[in-house]
Scaffold this active site. Structure first.
Site, PDB file in Angstrom:
ATOM      1  N   ASN A  10      10.003  12.208  55.568  1.00 37.47           N
ATOM      2  CA  ASN A  10       9.680  13.338  56.445  1.00 37.47           C
ATOM      3  C   ASN A  10       8.153  13.425  56.532  1.00 37.47           C
ATOM      4  O   ASN A  10       7.509  13.889  55.606  1.00 37.47           O
ATOM      5  CB  ASN A  10      10.278  14.628  55.856  1.00 37.47           C
ATOM      6  N   LYS A  12       6.380  15.253  58.413  1.00 36.07           N
ATOM      7  CA  LYS A  12       5.872  16.589  58.764  1.00 36.07           C
ATOM      8  C   LYS A  12       4.821  16.471  59.877  1.00 36.07           C
ATOM      9  O   LYS A  12       5.004  15.692  60.802  1.00 36.07           O
ATOM     10  CB  LYS A  12       5.348  17.296  57.510  1.00 36.07           C
ATOM     11  N   HIS A  97      15.133  22.688  57.739  1.00 37.22           N
ATOM     12  CA  HIS A  97      14.162  22.361  56.691  1.00 37.22           C
ATOM     13  C   HIS A  97      13.519  23.660  56.199  1.00 37.22           C
ATOM     14  O   HIS A  97      13.325  24.594  56.985  1.00 37.22           O
ATOM     15  CB  HIS A  97      13.100  21.397  57.238  1.00 37.22           C
ATOM     16  N   GLU A  99      10.602  24.540  55.694  1.00 38.17           N
ATOM     17  CA  GLU A  99       9.437  25.018  56.469  1.00 38.17           C
ATOM     18  C   GLU A  99       9.885  25.643  57.793  1.00 38.17           C
ATOM     19  O   GLU A  99       9.265  26.587  58.279  1.00 38.17           O
ATOM     20  CB  GLU A  99       8.444  23.863  56.665  1.00 38.17           C
ATOM     21  N   GLU A 169      17.167  20.678  49.033  1.00 35.04           N
ATOM     22  CA  GLU A 169      15.740  20.743  48.721  1.00 35.04           C
ATOM     23  C   GLU A 169      15.393  22.147  48.214  1.00 35.04           C
ATOM     24  O   GLU A 169      15.221  23.071  49.020  1.00 35.04           O
ATOM     25  CB  GLU A 169      14.905  20.453  49.963  1.00 35.04           C
ATOM     26  N   GLY A 175       6.587  20.036  47.941  1.00 35.86           N
ATOM     27  CA  GLY A 175       5.130  19.968  48.047  1.00 35.86           C
ATOM     28  C   GLY A 175       4.397  20.615  46.886  1.00 35.86           C
ATOM     29  O   GLY A 175       3.196  20.860  46.952  1.00 35.86           O
ATOM     30  N   SER A 212       9.200  17.029  46.137  1.00 35.75           N
ATOM     31  CA  SER A 212       8.252  16.349  45.242  1.00 35.75           C
ATOM     32  C   SER A 212       8.822  15.081  44.607  1.00 35.75           C
ATOM     33  O   SER A 212       8.502  14.748  43.465  1.00 35.75           O
ATOM     34  CB  SER A 212       7.750  17.297  44.148  1.00 35.75           C
TER      35      SER A 212
HETATM   36  P1  PGA Z   1       7.690  16.775  49.469  1.00 32.83           P
HETATM   37  O1  PGA Z   1       8.480  17.255  50.777  1.00 32.83           O
HETATM   38  O2  PGA Z   1       8.285  15.462  49.057  1.00 32.83           O
HETATM   39  O3  PGA Z   1       6.271  16.670  49.883  1.00 32.83           O
HETATM   40  O4  PGA Z   1       7.929  17.829  48.420  1.00 32.83           O
HETATM   41  C1  PGA Z   1       9.862  17.077  50.896  1.00 32.83           C
HETATM   42  C2  PGA Z   1      10.355  17.702  52.177  1.00 32.83           C
HETATM   43  O5  PGA Z   1       9.818  18.749  52.564  1.00 32.83           O
HETATM   44  O6  PGA Z   1      11.267  17.192  52.847  1.00 32.83           O
END
Ligand code: PGA
Length: 250
Positions: A10, A12, A97, A99, A169, A175, A212
């Site tokens: 992903n 982003k 997601h 976000e 998640e 993140g 992460s």
């Molecule tokens: P990250 O993001 O690996 O940076 O924690 C995962 C995601 O948001 O899909």
């Protein structure tokens, strides 16, 4: 025989068309397709075409959108419909997601409309579910995750559920450098699978873990049979790092 694993990147809001194409070319030059390993790439909408183009020769790679709107077309400034992302080369999309839910206020009802639009349009939804830290600390993880699952998938046919991917998640792990322990992740995956069975999924659903994930923790996570793959943000942004990561596990 090793099990089938999905590695999803992903990106982003990173990698415009030029960087996305360069990534895909560099990655393809270093990583051969491998039996039992499926790769997904979720670039920003403007880079779907370039990514799909550059990966077109790889049978193991699929490109998806990070988001879609549920209407087919019309006066919805700033949105991309399922037919539009499909024309650009997407074969699926992330839905819900964290976000989207927590930065942009996407509701459970919105996720249901998006899942429906994707399934109706023949694309694969990758439905993301996960609890916040406060919800986890309040003992609400299962209630929240299963609510998100039911809201998006209730009433879908066994065939539609079979075409849907799930990514668990935990919001607090995205993140942040914090992970659920492999055992904690596996426990949530088991609840998700049980709920999917109640909703009518026939056979084994694919449930990915995200938050992460990186080259140092992926092996411990994938050692859990409950995890069918990973959804990766930060550690998917560099082609060599991503090449290393998809070489681990399986
Ligand atoms: P990250 O993001 O690996 O940076 O924690 C995962 C995601 O948001 O899909």
């Amino acid at each position: 025989m090793s099990r089938r694993l999905i590695y999803a990147a992903n990106w982003k809001m990173h990698h415009g068309p030029v960087a996305a194409r360069a990534f895909a070319e560099r990655f393809s030059a270093t990583v051969e397709p491998r039996e039992g390993r499926e790769l997904w790439f979720f670039p920003p909408a403007v880079s779907i075409s370039a990514t799909a183009d550059a990966l077109a020769a790889r049978p193991d790679a699929t490109v998806g959108a990070q988001n879609v709107y549920w209407e087919q077309k019309g006066a919805f400034t700033g949105e991309s419909s399922v037919p539009l992302v499909a024309e650009a080369g997407a074969r699926g999309a992330l839905v819900g997601h964290s976000e989207r839910r927590h930065v942009f206020g996407e509701t459970d009802a919105d996720t249901a409309r998006k899942v429906a639009a994707l399934l109706d349009g023949g694309l694969v939804p990758m439905l993301c579910v996960g609890e916040t830290l406060a919800e986890r600390e309040g003992g609400d993880t299962e209630r929240v995750v299963l609510r998100q699952l039911r809201a998006a998938l209730e009433g879908r046919s066994a065939d539609e559920l079979g075409r849907t991917l799930i990514a668990y998640e935990p919001v607090w792990a995205i993140g942040t450098g914090r992970n659920a322990t492999p055992a904690d992740a596996a426990a949530v995956h088991r609840s998700i699978r049980a709920e999917l069975a109640r909703l009518g999924t026939a056979g084994r659903a694919s449930v990915l873990y995200g938050g992460s994930v990186n080259a140092r923790n992926i092996l411990a996570l994938l050692a859990e049979d409950e995890l069918d793959g990973v959804l990766v943000g930060g550690a998917s942004l560099d082609p060599d790092g991503w090449a290393e990561l998809v070489g681990l596990g399986g």
